[in-house]
Every structure is written in C-alpha cells, then in structure tokens.
Motif scaffolding. Structure first.
Motif, short mmCIF file in Angstrom:
data_model
loop_
_atom_site.label_atom_id
_atom_site.label_comp_id
_atom_site.label_asym_id
_atom_site.label_seq_id
_atom_site.Cartn_x
_atom_site.Cartn_y
_atom_site.Cartn_z
N PRO A 38 0.81 -1.22 0.00
CA PRO A 38 0.00 0.00 0.00
C PRO A 38 0.84 1.27 0.00
O PRO A 38 0.46 2.27 -0.64
N PHE A 39 1.98 1.25 0.69
CA PHE A 39 2.85 2.43 0.73
C PHE A 39 3.36 2.77 -0.66
O PHE A 39 3.32 3.94 -1.09
N GLU A 43 2.09 1.76 -3.59
CA GLU A 43 0.95 2.10 -4.46
C GLU A 43 0.53 3.56 -4.26
O GLU A 43 0.27 4.28 -5.23
N GLU A 44 0.48 3.97 -3.00
CA GLU A 44 0.09 5.36 -2.72
C GLU A 44 1.09 6.33 -3.32
O GLU A 44 0.71 7.37 -3.89
N TYR A 45 2.39 6.01 -3.21
CA TYR A 45 3.38 6.89 -3.80
C TYR A 45 3.23 6.94 -5.32
O TYR A 45 3.30 8.01 -5.94
N TYR A 46 3.03 5.77 -5.93
CA TYR A 46 2.91 5.71 -7.39
C TYR A 46 1.78 6.60 -7.88
O TYR A 46 1.95 7.38 -8.84
N PHE A 47 0.61 6.52 -7.26
CA PHE A 47 -0.53 7.29 -7.74
C PHE A 47 -0.35 8.79 -7.49
O PHE A 47 -0.88 9.62 -8.24
N SER A 48 0.41 9.16 -6.45
CA SER A 48 0.71 10.58 -6.25
C SER A 48 1.64 11.09 -7.35
O SER A 48 1.49 12.22 -7.83
N GLU A 63 -0.30 -7.32 -6.37
CA GLU A 63 -1.38 -7.03 -5.42
C GLU A 63 -1.34 -7.95 -4.21
O GLU A 63 -1.86 -7.61 -3.14
N PRO A 104 8.33 6.63 6.98
CA PRO A 104 7.66 6.89 5.70
C PRO A 104 8.05 8.21 5.05
O PRO A 104 8.29 8.27 3.84
N GLU A 105 8.15 9.28 5.84
CA GLU A 105 8.46 10.60 5.27
C GLU A 105 9.80 10.61 4.55
O GLU A 105 9.92 11.14 3.44
N ILE A 145 9.67 8.59 1.33
CA ILE A 145 9.02 9.33 0.25
C ILE A 145 10.05 10.23 -0.42
O ILE A 145 10.08 10.37 -1.65
#
Length: 267
Positions: A121-122, A124-129, A147, A157-158, A161
């Motif tokens: 999920p981490f 995936e979230e970065y990819y979509f941003s 998946e 996390p910060e 990123i």
C-alpha cells in the motif's frame, strides 16, 4: 600466607613481532587511504556546491542590478525579472536544504522515527501521487507491485518518500519524453527489493560505482537540456537507506536505462 606463584612472561619471537608490526602498518595504511579518499570527496563536494551556488547568485545579483539601474522597465520585463528571482532563489533554498540534510544524517543529528508499514500500500500510494504530478505527463509511469505482496518493512515513511522522490526525479532528469519510469517490488525470503527503473540515457560503466558519491556529477554532454548538479540527491538517498538498515545499488546501460534497487529487511 601461601607463597605466590608468578607466571613466566611469554617472549614473542622476532618473526612474530615483525608479522604483527607489518599487520599494524597495513591497517594504518588502509586507514590513511580511506581518510585521504574521504577528504578528496569532501573537497570535490565543496567545489561542486560552490560552483552550483555561484550561478544562481550571479543571476540574482544581475537581476537586482537591472531592476535598480533606473532605466524604464516595462511590466513584462518586470514580471520576467521577478519570475527569474523566484526561480533562482528556490534553487538556492533547495541546494542549501539538501546540503544541511546530508550533513545532519552523516553526523547522526537526524533522527529517523521508524514504524512498521506494509510495503504494498505504501508503494501504491506513492505511485498514484506521482502519476497525478504534471511534471511526469510526458513519461510513462508503470507500477510493478504484485497485489498479493505481503511485506512489512521498518522505515520512516516521510524520509522514504524523499528517497522515492529523488529516484523518480533522477529518472525524469536523465530521460527523454516518452521514456518509462517503473516502480516495483520483489519479495525474496526475509528481504524486500524496491526498484525504480527507467528507459533513460543510462550511465557509463566507469561511472556506475560513483553515482552515490556526494562529489559525483554527470557530464553536461550526457545530461538532457545541459542540466547539471552537485550530485547530493543520490548521496542523500544512500544515507537515508543505510541509516535504516537498508542498501541501495545501481545497474545501468547507455541508451537503455538505469535501475536503482533498494534492499530492506522484512519484519
């Protein structure tokens, strides 16, 4: 009172003492070489940073002199000058922040607040941003994370990123419109490999081992649009990853592309 017994001191042979002395000299020489290499890199980094600081400062000074010259300035010229000042000031701020972060990490003044986090999920979230970021609109972004991936990693996390930001920005900078940038992950037993792969201009074989050096810069002839930099981005990436028990490596081929792989232990 019982009589004390003293052990006879062991006397080493000349050969043994000579061997120990040779070993000590070898270790000292290796330490000196590492120190000299570190000092060389530090000097090169300072030289590169000084060069990168000089260009925006000169542009800012020239623009200020132009605005204060007393000549009649049209509104369009005025707006252009303000935009130039804003752009050059932003580049200075970025360089100073990067340098301060690198020094803080190296001196262990930067504290990482790590937590257990699911890698899938981490990422995936970065990819979509990134996918929603207009600066990548002429690149093909790919997500190569299964998946069904199950991998718990212990990171801040910060800061990770920032790591991915630097790798994606690097892939953007050294590729041409139409190139692809992929974010992927592979689980191998107790480790997770996170990679950023691009189909950019690639890195010469004799330079790959230096891409994480803080003194490394890419030749202008190999850089699209003539961009150059002091090379702190990948140094920061390496420092952040290693401070959180990870490792990073690079594979690249000229005119094929580059792959940066981060290896992290799975919890």
């Amino acid at each position: 009172m019982s009589k004390q017994h003293f052990k006879k001191p062991e006397i080493q042979t000349i050969e043994a003492l000579s061997a120990e002395l040779m070993m000590a000299n070898q270790l000292l020489n290796e330490a000196n070489q590492r120190l000299q290499e570190s000092e060389k890199q530090r000097s090169e980094m300072i030289s590169n940073i000084s060069h990168d600081l000089r260009a925006p400062i000169t542009a800012i000074r020239n623009t200020i002199d132009y605005l204060r010259s007393g000549h009649t300035i049209s509104m369009d010229d005025y707006q252009s000058a303000i935009l130039l000042l804003d752009k050059r000031t932003a580049s200075l701020e970025h360089l100073i922040q990067e340098f301060f972060l690198l020094v803080s990490i190296d001196n262990h003044k930067k504290v990482f607040h790590q937590i257990d986090i699911e890698a899938g999920p981490f990422l995936e979230e970065y990819y979509f941003s990134a996918f929603a970021d207009s600066k990548y609109e002429d690149r093909e972004l790919l997500l190569e994370v299964d998946e069904q991936l199950k991998a718990m990693i212990f990171i801040e996390p910060e800061s990770f990123i920032r790591v991915l930001d630097n790798l994606f920005t690097n892939a953007l900078k050294y590729s041409l419109p139409g190139a692809s940038i992929a974010l992927g992950a592979l689980r191998e037993e107790n480790t997770l490999q996170i990679y950023v792969r691009d189909t950019g201009i690639g890195i010469p074989d004799d330079c790959i081992h230096r891409v994480f050096d803080r003194s490394y810069t890419v030749s202008d002839s190999r850089t699209p649009e003539g961009a150059s930099g002091c090379g702190l981005g990948l140094s920061i990436v390496k420092s952040i990853v290693e401070q959180q028990d990870g490792a990073i490596s690079c594979e690249s081929k000229i005119d094929v592309g580059s792959t940066f792989t981060i290896t992290l232990p799975c919890r």
